[in-house]
Design a protein around this motif. Structure first.
Motif, PDB file in Angstrom:
ATOM      1  N   GLY A 123      16.198 -22.051  -6.285  1.00  0.00           N
ATOM      2  CA  GLY A 123      17.035 -20.345  -7.117  1.00  0.00           C
ATOM      3  C   GLY A 123      16.091 -19.202  -6.215  1.00  0.00           C
ATOM      4  N   GLU A 124      15.174 -19.666  -5.847  1.00  0.00           N
ATOM      5  CA  GLU A 124      14.246 -18.123  -4.800  1.00  0.00           C
ATOM      6  C   GLU A 124      15.418 -19.050  -3.244  1.00  0.00           C
ATOM      7  N   ARG A 125      15.322 -19.458  -2.763  1.00  0.00           N
ATOM      8  CA  ARG A 125      15.813 -19.464  -1.595  1.00  0.00           C
ATOM      9  C   ARG A 125      16.974 -19.208  -0.919  1.00  0.00           C
ATOM     10  N   LEU A 126      17.917 -19.411  -2.488  1.00  0.00           N
ATOM     11  CA  LEU A 126      18.957 -18.562  -2.690  1.00  0.00           C
ATOM     12  C   LEU A 126      19.335 -16.900  -2.628  1.00  0.00           C
ATOM     13  N   ASN A 127      18.484 -16.746  -3.168  1.00  0.00           N
ATOM     14  CA  ASN A 127      17.434 -15.363  -3.427  1.00  0.00           C
ATOM     15  C   ASN A 127      17.249 -14.085  -1.899  1.00  0.00           C
ATOM     16  N   ALA A 128      16.516 -14.828  -1.696  1.00  0.00           N
ATOM     17  CA  ALA A 128      16.098 -13.989  -0.343  1.00  0.00           C
ATOM     18  C   ALA A 128      16.825 -13.760   0.141  1.00  0.00           C
ATOM     19  N   PRO A 129      17.434 -14.214   0.915  1.00  0.00           N
ATOM     20  CA  PRO A 129      18.564 -13.594   1.499  1.00  0.00           C
ATOM     21  C   PRO A 129      19.542 -12.491   1.735  1.00  0.00           C
ATOM     22  N   VAL A 130      19.587 -12.462   0.174  1.00  0.00           N
ATOM     23  CA  VAL A 130      20.241 -11.628  -0.531  1.00  0.00           C
ATOM     24  C   VAL A 130      19.406 -10.192  -0.598  1.00  0.00           C
ATOM     25  N   VAL A 131      17.919 -10.368  -0.964  1.00  0.00           N
ATOM     26  CA  VAL A 131      17.454  -8.966  -1.678  1.00  0.00           C
ATOM     27  C   VAL A 131      16.912  -8.894   0.064  1.00  0.00           C
ATOM     28  N   ALA A 132      16.760  -9.976   1.347  1.00  0.00           N
ATOM     29  CA  ALA A 132      16.501  -9.102   2.514  1.00  0.00           C
ATOM     30  C   ALA A 132      17.555  -8.483   3.314  1.00  0.00           C
ATOM     31  N   ALA A 133      18.762  -8.972   2.630  1.00  0.00           N
ATOM     32  CA  ALA A 133      19.787  -8.197   3.564  1.00  0.00           C
ATOM     33  C   ALA A 133      20.403  -6.898   3.351  1.00  0.00           C
ATOM     34  N   ALA A 134      19.721  -6.182   1.706  1.00  0.00           N
ATOM     35  CA  ALA A 134      19.668  -5.417   0.890  1.00  0.00           C
ATOM     36  C   ALA A 134      19.074  -4.626   1.474  1.00  0.00           C
ATOM     37  N   MET A 135      17.773  -5.011   1.744  1.00  0.00           N
ATOM     38  CA  MET A 135      16.569  -4.183   2.641  1.00  0.00           C
ATOM     39  C   MET A 135      16.767  -3.666   3.902  1.00  0.00           C
ATOM     40  N   MET A 136      17.524  -4.476   4.949  1.00  0.00           N
ATOM     41  CA  MET A 136      17.829  -4.865   6.610  1.00  0.00           C
ATOM     42  C   MET A 136      19.060  -2.995   6.029  1.00  0.00           C
ATOM     43  N   GLN A 137      19.811  -2.999   4.885  1.00  0.00           N
ATOM     44  CA  GLN A 137      21.206  -2.103   5.081  1.00  0.00           C
ATOM     45  C   GLN A 137      20.174  -0.967   4.873  1.00  0.00           C
ATOM     46  N   LYS A 138      19.109  -0.445   3.975  1.00  0.00           N
ATOM     47  CA  LYS A 138      18.031   0.586   4.451  1.00  0.00           C
ATOM     48  C   LYS A 138      17.989   0.849   4.936  1.00  0.00           C
ATOM     49  N   LYS A 139      17.732   0.519   5.737  1.00  0.00           N
ATOM     50  CA  LYS A 139      16.841   0.184   7.448  1.00  0.00           C
ATOM     51  C   LYS A 139      15.240   0.073   7.463  1.00  0.00           C
ATOM     52  N   ILE A 140      15.015  -1.344   6.023  1.00  0.00           N
ATOM     53  CA  ILE A 140      13.423  -1.327   5.846  1.00  0.00           C
ATOM     54  C   ILE A 140      13.723  -3.078   6.843  1.00  0.00           C
ATOM     55  N   PRO A 141      12.954  -2.318   7.865  1.00  0.00           N
ATOM     56  CA  PRO A 141      12.624  -4.256   9.055  1.00  0.00           C
ATOM     57  C   PRO A 141      11.701  -5.627   7.340  1.00  0.00           C
ATOM     58  N   VAL A 142      12.157  -6.396   7.476  1.00  0.00           N
ATOM     59  CA  VAL A 142      11.956  -7.826   6.791  1.00  0.00           C
ATOM     60  C   VAL A 142      11.603  -8.816   7.576  1.00  0.00           C
ATOM     61  N   THR A 143      10.721  -9.532   7.194  1.00  0.00           N
ATOM     62  CA  THR A 143       9.835 -10.989   8.144  1.00  0.00           C
ATOM     63  C   THR A 143      10.509 -11.746   6.630  1.00  0.00           C
ATOM     64  N   VAL A 144      11.589 -12.539   7.214  1.00  0.00           N
ATOM     65  CA  VAL A 144      11.201 -13.505   5.482  1.00  0.00           C
ATOM     66  C   VAL A 144      10.471 -14.864   5.422  1.00  0.00           C
ATOM     67  N   LEU A 145       9.714 -15.071   4.103  1.00  0.00           N
ATOM     68  CA  LEU A 145       9.316 -16.088   4.296  1.00  0.00           C
ATOM     69  C   LEU A 145       9.393 -16.882   2.875  1.00  0.00           C
ATOM     70  N   ASP A 146       9.198 -18.283   2.392  1.00  0.00           N
ATOM     71  CA  ASP A 146       8.897 -19.317   2.168  1.00  0.00           C
ATOM     72  C   ASP A 146       7.457 -19.801   1.187  1.00  0.00           C
ATOM     73  N   GLY A 147       7.050 -19.597   0.259  1.00  0.00           N
ATOM     74  CA  GLY A 147       6.180 -20.272  -0.318  1.00  0.00           C
ATOM     75  C   GLY A 147       4.851 -20.358   0.684  1.00  0.00           C
ATOM     76  N   CYS A 148       5.623 -21.249   1.198  1.00  0.00           N
ATOM     77  CA  CYS A 148       4.773 -22.456   1.718  1.00  0.00           C
ATOM     78  C   CYS A 148       4.812 -21.394   3.480  1.00  0.00           C
ATOM     79  N   GLU A 149       5.456 -20.988   4.110  1.00  0.00           N
ATOM     80  CA  GLU A 149       5.670 -21.018   4.531  1.00  0.00           C
ATOM     81  C   GLU A 149       4.477 -19.248   4.415  1.00  0.00           C
ATOM     82  N   ALA A 150       4.345 -18.908   3.776  1.00  0.00           N
ATOM     83  CA  ALA A 150       3.814 -17.538   3.455  1.00  0.00           C
ATOM     84  C   ALA A 150       1.797 -17.488   3.283  1.00  0.00           C
TER      85      ALA A 150
END
Ligand code: ADP
Ligand code: ASP
Ligand code: MG
Length: 465
Positions: A123-150
């Motif tokens: 659920g979280e894995r599929l949603n993170a790319p959506v939210v991250a892309a929405a942020m990039m659309q607003k020119k916010i630089p992002v780095t996506v991590l899963d809980g383990c990578e974080a």
């Protein structure tokens, strides 16, 4: 900042989320973001996994994958038209992976806690790319991590894992360096064991993820964005006139969340409390409202009772027998047997006659518990073990109750006036919580009666915070 399932559920809400992040970044804050799955997706993943192990063929899998694809890509294309290509590729890859796992599950016919955790983390894995892309659309630089990578390293108890102290170190070294130049977008609800197996942190676990991350990066504040204005005197779905509390203490929130107040995951306070980090609960859809601030001491008015909650997915176990009176070791035997079966005891009560011990546990564990305790009957330690499904636990919470005489009297008089029979009572030595058990159908009525008795919907006369 953690954004819950309703805050990332559709185009409108994701627009609010990116607006909030943009606003606070422009104001000079460094922000790490934890996101949940879109509302309902975790439930669907659990439902589908259970269905597949029972199913005679693989027909449910394709429509399920298609519905997840349609839902996530529809939102993605609307919120991030310029950044949807890369995110679509990631989502397709993850769906392919999920599809393979669901097929394997069908052939194995066995849903182990470990495989279940991996599946429900999607659920979280599929949603993170959506939210991250929405942020990039607003020119916010992002780095996506899963809980383990974080850096969230957990115990091995799948489905309800706890972050280990070393997480702080990993989070600090992995997340802090990203903050200066981007917004880390971290998938909530999941971590991994020391061996790298994916674990989940219990339902609603993204709150806990946010607290663990906030503590790891030594955040100034941890903000939980949700769909209500803050922590309220009780669940507003139960009592519409419930009021937002401006300030509450860590202890009060812990007591509330342990007894079912859905607004926070029960373990999410502990990491913040350890470092004294204030936690704020705010409304994604009404961001100018100050929300609730959770701090060490939340006492800012003279009221003794602050909030109410109840939990109905519980059951009672009664252990009876005259042979228990004066006999040492009975309680020890009961608790060891339950611990051996991984059963958590939520409430305990024993009268001074000692002929009866009553326990409240999760409803779904009732049968396992009575079977386990049956051994004591066979050994002649106790006469009988009975169970009661028709119960719910009500909790009255307020740090001001400690040492305040008369609160118990008011609580139980209000119950008597409403014709509600009390089955069991318990009060911990913190005195911040009086909990009692009533019949299931009486739960909502009890909450309404107590809300009226303690006049929780009216503003306190003097609010010093
Ligand atoms: P999220 O998806 O943001 O994690 P949840 O649905 O898990 O949101 O939690 C928010 C909900 O918790 C609210 O919509 C509200 O109905 C419910 N709730 C229960 N008890 C309380 C309370 N005491 N204060 C505020 N909300 C509560
Ligand atoms: N998605 C998870 C759940 O539904 C975690 C969360 O939303 O906090 O339980
Ligand atoms: Mg939640």
């Amino acid at each position: 900042m953690k954004f819950g399932g309703t805050s990332v559920a559709d185009v409108h809400s994701i627009g609010k989320v990116t607006g909030i992040i943009e606003h606070y970044r422009n104001a000079g804050s460094e922000i790490a973001v934890v996101i949940s799955a879109q509302r309902g997706v975790t439930d669907q993943l659990i439902g589908m996994s259970n269905e597949i192990v029972e199913s005679t063929d693989t027909t449910p899998i394709e429509p399920f994958i298609d519905s997840l694809r349609a839902r996530h890509l529809k939102v993605l294309n609307e919120v991030a038209p310029q950044y949807s290509e890369e995110a679509t590729r990631i989502i397709e890859d993850r769906l392919k992976n999920l599809r393979g796992i669901l097929h394997a599950l069908f052939h194995l016919r066995e849903l182990t806690p470990r495989s279940k955790d991996y599946i429900i983390s999607f659920g979280e894995r599929l949603n993170a790319p959506v939210v991250a892309a929405a942020m990039m659309q607003k020119k916010i630089p992002v780095t996506v991590l899963d809980g383990c990578e974080a850096g969230i390293v957990t115990t091995e108890n799948h489905g309800d894992a706890i972050a280990l102290p070393e997480s702080d170190f990993h989070i600090r070294s992995r997340v802090v360096p990203l903050l200066a130049n981007s917004v880390p977008v971290i998938m909530g609800f999941m971590g991994c064991t020391r061996k790298g197996q994916i674990t989940t942190l219990g339902r609603s676990g993204s709150d806990y993820s946010a607290a663990v991350i906030g503590s790891g990066i030594d955040a100034d504040e941890i903000w939980i964005w949700t769909d209500v204005d803050g922590i309220m005197t009780t669940d507003p779905r139960l009592v519409p006139e419930a009021r937002v509390l401006p300030v509450v203490s860590y202890l009060e929130v812990m007591e509330l969340s342990f007894f079912g107040a859905k607004v926070m995951h029960p373990r999410s306070i502990e990491p913040a409390m350890r470092r004294g980090i204030p936690v704020r609960v705010k409304n994604t859809f009404n961001p100018s409202h100050p929300g609730t601030c959770i701090i060490e001491s939340g006492q800012c008015d003279t009221r003794v009772v602050k909030a109410l909650t109840y939990i109905d997915k519980v059951g009672g176990i009664n252990i009876n027998g005259a042979q228990m009176v004066g006999r040492t070791g009975v309680a020890k035997a009961i608790f060891s047997l339950l611990a051996d079966h991984d059963i958590n005891i939520m409430m305990i009560s024993q009268a001074s006659s000692e002929a009866n011990i009553s326990l409240i546990i999760e409803e779904e564990q009732l049968s396992i518990a009575s079977d386990a305790l049956g051994v004591l009957v066979k050994r002649g330690f106790v006469r009988e073990v009975t169970q009661n499904r028709d119960v719910c636990a009500v909790a009255v919470v307020g740090a001001g109750m400690a040492g305040a005489a008369g609160t118990g009297g008011r609580i139980f008089t209000a119950m008597g006036r409403s014709g509600i029979n009390i089955i069991m009572i318990s009060q911990g030595s913190s005195e911040a919580n009086v909990s009692f058990v009533v019949r299931k159908e009486d739960g909502p009525k009890a909450i309404q009666a107590l809300h009226d008795e303690f006049q929780l919907s009216s503003e306190p006369e003097e609010e010093r915070c």
